[in-house]
Design a protein around this motif. Structure first.
Motif, PDB file in Angstrom:
ATOM      1  N   LEU A   1      -2.985 -12.182  -4.199  1.00  0.00           N
ATOM      2  CA  LEU A   1      -2.932 -12.840  -5.711  1.00  0.00           C
ATOM      3  C   LEU A   1      -2.434 -11.809  -6.642  1.00  0.00           C
ATOM      4  O   LEU A   1      -1.620 -12.217  -7.364  1.00  0.00           O
ATOM      5  CB  LEU A   1      -4.494 -13.346  -6.078  1.00  0.00           C
ATOM      6  CG  LEU A   1      -5.042 -14.415  -5.307  1.00  0.00           C
ATOM      7  CD1 LEU A   1      -6.671 -14.589  -6.065  1.00  0.00           C
ATOM      8  CD2 LEU A   1      -4.303 -15.630  -5.863  1.00  0.00           C
ATOM      9  N   GLN A   2      -2.575 -10.709  -6.413  1.00  0.00           N
ATOM     10  CA  GLN A   2      -1.981  -9.395  -7.476  1.00  0.00           C
ATOM     11  C   GLN A   2      -0.606  -9.478  -7.303  1.00  0.00           C
ATOM     12  O   GLN A   2       0.169  -9.455  -8.238  1.00  0.00           O
ATOM     13  CB  GLN A   2      -2.674  -8.316  -7.196  1.00  0.00           C
ATOM     14  CG  GLN A   2      -4.163  -8.258  -7.653  1.00  0.00           C
ATOM     15  CD  GLN A   2      -5.009  -7.039  -7.530  1.00  0.00           C
ATOM     16  OE1 GLN A   2      -4.656  -5.852  -7.811  1.00  0.00           O
ATOM     17  NE2 GLN A   2      -6.057  -7.024  -6.653  1.00  0.00           N
ATOM     18  N   LEU A   3      -0.252  -9.461  -6.196  1.00  0.00           N
ATOM     19  CA  LEU A   3       1.030  -9.285  -5.760  1.00  0.00           C
ATOM     20  C   LEU A   3       1.822 -10.544  -6.326  1.00  0.00           C
ATOM     21  O   LEU A   3       3.094 -10.552  -6.866  1.00  0.00           O
ATOM     22  CB  LEU A   3       1.538  -9.229  -4.296  1.00  0.00           C
ATOM     23  CG  LEU A   3       1.281  -7.716  -3.582  1.00  0.00           C
ATOM     24  CD1 LEU A   3       1.286  -7.837  -2.091  1.00  0.00           C
ATOM     25  CD2 LEU A   3       1.941  -6.531  -4.326  1.00  0.00           C
ATOM     26  N   GLU A   4       1.316 -11.754  -5.928  1.00  0.00           N
ATOM     27  CA  GLU A   4       1.894 -13.110  -6.677  1.00  0.00           C
ATOM     28  C   GLU A   4       1.988 -12.957  -8.249  1.00  0.00           C
ATOM     29  O   GLU A   4       3.083 -13.388  -8.507  1.00  0.00           O
ATOM     30  CB  GLU A   4       1.184 -14.322  -5.914  1.00  0.00           C
ATOM     31  CG  GLU A   4       1.201 -14.319  -4.472  1.00  0.00           C
ATOM     32  CD  GLU A   4       0.050 -15.158  -4.037  1.00  0.00           C
ATOM     33  OE1 GLU A   4      -0.579 -16.035  -4.755  1.00  0.00           O
ATOM     34  OE2 GLU A   4      -0.150 -15.483  -2.881  1.00  0.00           O
TER      35      GLU A   4
ATOM     36  N   ALA B   1       5.526  -6.296   1.146  1.00  0.00           N
ATOM     37  CA  ALA B   1       3.873  -6.152   0.936  1.00  0.00           C
ATOM     38  C   ALA B   1       3.117  -7.172   1.221  1.00  0.00           C
ATOM     39  O   ALA B   1       2.165  -7.396   1.846  1.00  0.00           O
ATOM     40  CB  ALA B   1       3.833  -5.611  -0.580  1.00  0.00           C
ATOM     41  N   HIS B   2       3.482  -8.448   0.639  1.00  0.00           N
ATOM     42  CA  HIS B   2       2.826  -9.645   0.648  1.00  0.00           C
ATOM     43  C   HIS B   2       2.793 -10.141   2.218  1.00  0.00           C
ATOM     44  O   HIS B   2       1.762 -10.595   2.560  1.00  0.00           O
ATOM     45  CB  HIS B   2       3.503 -10.569  -0.263  1.00  0.00           C
ATOM     46  CG  HIS B   2       2.264 -11.995  -0.802  1.00  0.00           C
ATOM     47  ND1 HIS B   2       2.536 -13.030   0.498  1.00  0.00           N
ATOM     48  CD2 HIS B   2       1.654 -12.462  -1.448  1.00  0.00           C
ATOM     49  CE1 HIS B   2       1.728 -13.894   0.082  1.00  0.00           C
ATOM     50  NE2 HIS B   2       1.014 -13.360  -1.103  1.00  0.00           N
ATOM     51  N   ARG B   3       3.950 -10.088   2.822  1.00  0.00           N
ATOM     52  CA  ARG B   3       4.001 -10.452   4.224  1.00  0.00           C
ATOM     53  C   ARG B   3       3.092  -9.599   5.116  1.00  0.00           C
ATOM     54  O   ARG B   3       2.161 -10.284   6.053  1.00  0.00           O
ATOM     55  CB  ARG B   3       5.396 -10.428   4.711  1.00  0.00           C
ATOM     56  CG  ARG B   3       6.225 -11.756   4.043  1.00  0.00           C
ATOM     57  CD  ARG B   3       7.503 -11.741   5.024  1.00  0.00           C
ATOM     58  NE  ARG B   3       8.234 -10.491   5.265  1.00  0.00           N
ATOM     59  CZ  ARG B   3       9.333  -9.850   4.613  1.00  0.00           C
ATOM     60  NH1 ARG B   3       9.548 -10.307   3.520  1.00  0.00           N
ATOM     61  NH2 ARG B   3       9.681  -8.873   5.014  1.00  0.00           N
TER      62      ARG B   3
ATOM     63  N   ARG C   1      -0.038  -9.143   8.798  1.00  0.00           N
ATOM     64  CA  ARG C   1      -0.294  -7.950   9.524  1.00  0.00           C
ATOM     65  C   ARG C   1      -1.417  -6.969   9.085  1.00  0.00           C
ATOM     66  O   ARG C   1      -1.411  -6.061   9.243  1.00  0.00           O
ATOM     67  CB  ARG C   1       1.276  -7.082   9.550  1.00  0.00           C
ATOM     68  CG  ARG C   1       2.162  -7.736   9.627  1.00  0.00           C
ATOM     69  CD  ARG C   1       2.572  -8.137  11.171  1.00  0.00           C
ATOM     70  NE  ARG C   1       3.687  -9.116  11.277  1.00  0.00           N
ATOM     71  CZ  ARG C   1       3.911  -9.819  12.106  1.00  0.00           C
ATOM     72  NH1 ARG C   1       3.046 -10.333  12.939  1.00  0.00           N
ATOM     73  NH2 ARG C   1       5.255 -10.471  12.131  1.00  0.00           N
ATOM     74  N   TYR C   2      -2.582  -7.759   8.595  1.00  0.00           N
ATOM     75  CA  TYR C   2      -3.633  -7.043   7.720  1.00  0.00           C
ATOM     76  C   TYR C   2      -4.226  -5.971   8.877  1.00  0.00           C
ATOM     77  O   TYR C   2      -4.450  -4.886   8.437  1.00  0.00           O
ATOM     78  CB  TYR C   2      -4.408  -8.094   7.254  1.00  0.00           C
ATOM     79  CG  TYR C   2      -5.417  -7.520   6.346  1.00  0.00           C
ATOM     80  CD1 TYR C   2      -5.031  -6.893   5.117  1.00  0.00           C
ATOM     81  CD2 TYR C   2      -6.788  -7.388   6.648  1.00  0.00           C
ATOM     82  CE1 TYR C   2      -6.000  -6.437   4.270  1.00  0.00           C
ATOM     83  CE2 TYR C   2      -7.872  -6.945   5.871  1.00  0.00           C
ATOM     84  CZ  TYR C   2      -7.321  -6.544   4.450  1.00  0.00           C
ATOM     85  OH  TYR C   2      -8.353  -5.687   3.822  1.00  0.00           O
TER      86      TYR C   2
END
Length: 174
Positions: A103-106, A115-117, A122-123
């Motif tokens: 959410l922060q990246l969005e 980073a979002h991907r 890939r968490y």
């Protein structure tokens, strides 16, 4: 002036020490909801969901179901959850840290970023710091993955950290 031990000094000192130094997250969010809620029902559902947030600002996974169990129509609960997730500080209303980071990246306009991907797909590898494996799977250079991880590291793991807890807002007298 105040004489040490005088009744006036003690009363004034207590009054000053009893003033809240920070507002609670719930107060902050309710002020925001009063301005932005699409309907009265959504505002009431928002107040319910704001009360469900944990100390980090995350919602339990069953919060929408609990809202419905408490008499809020599904559409009001969903509108309230959407508004909560769009509220400040960024990351509030997420279901867990990963969701909060996304959410922060969005909010920063980085919804499609590497980073979002990484957070999205890939968490587990990120948590194990498997940079070369992430790079291979994302068809990216390791340096790009390191930069993306650097962006993630700048985000808050606890979006509610700057707010007072509802039950710890006042300084009590000895």
């Amino acid at each position: 002036q105040c004489l040490v031990g005088s009744e006036m000094c003690i009363r004034d000192s207590f009054a000053l020490n009893s003033v809240p130094d920070k507002i609670s997250l719930r107060e902050h969010l309710l002020n925001e909801a009063n301005l932005d809620a699409p309907s009265e029902g959504a505002a009431r559902a928002f107040a319910f969901l704001a009360g469900e947030l944990d100390d980090r600002g995350f919602l339990p996974r069953d919060a929408l179901a609990r809202a419905e169990e408490n008499g809020f129509p599904r559409e009001d609960a969903e509108a309230a959850a959407k508004l909560l997730r769009e509220s400040d500080p960024p990351g509030i209303g997420a279901f867990d840290m990963r969701d909060s980071l996304m959410l922060q990246l969005e909010r920063k306009g980085m919804g499609g970023s590497l980073a979002h991907r990484i957070l999205e797909s890939r968490y587990e590898l990120l948590m194990k710091r498997k940079v070369s494996e992430i790079a291979r799977l994302e068809n990216s250079a390791e340096s790009a993955v390191e930069d993306a991880i650097g962006e993630i590291a700048k985000l808050s793991t606890s979006p509610a950290h700057e707010f007072a807890r509802d039950d710890e807002r006042f300084v009590s007298a000895d």
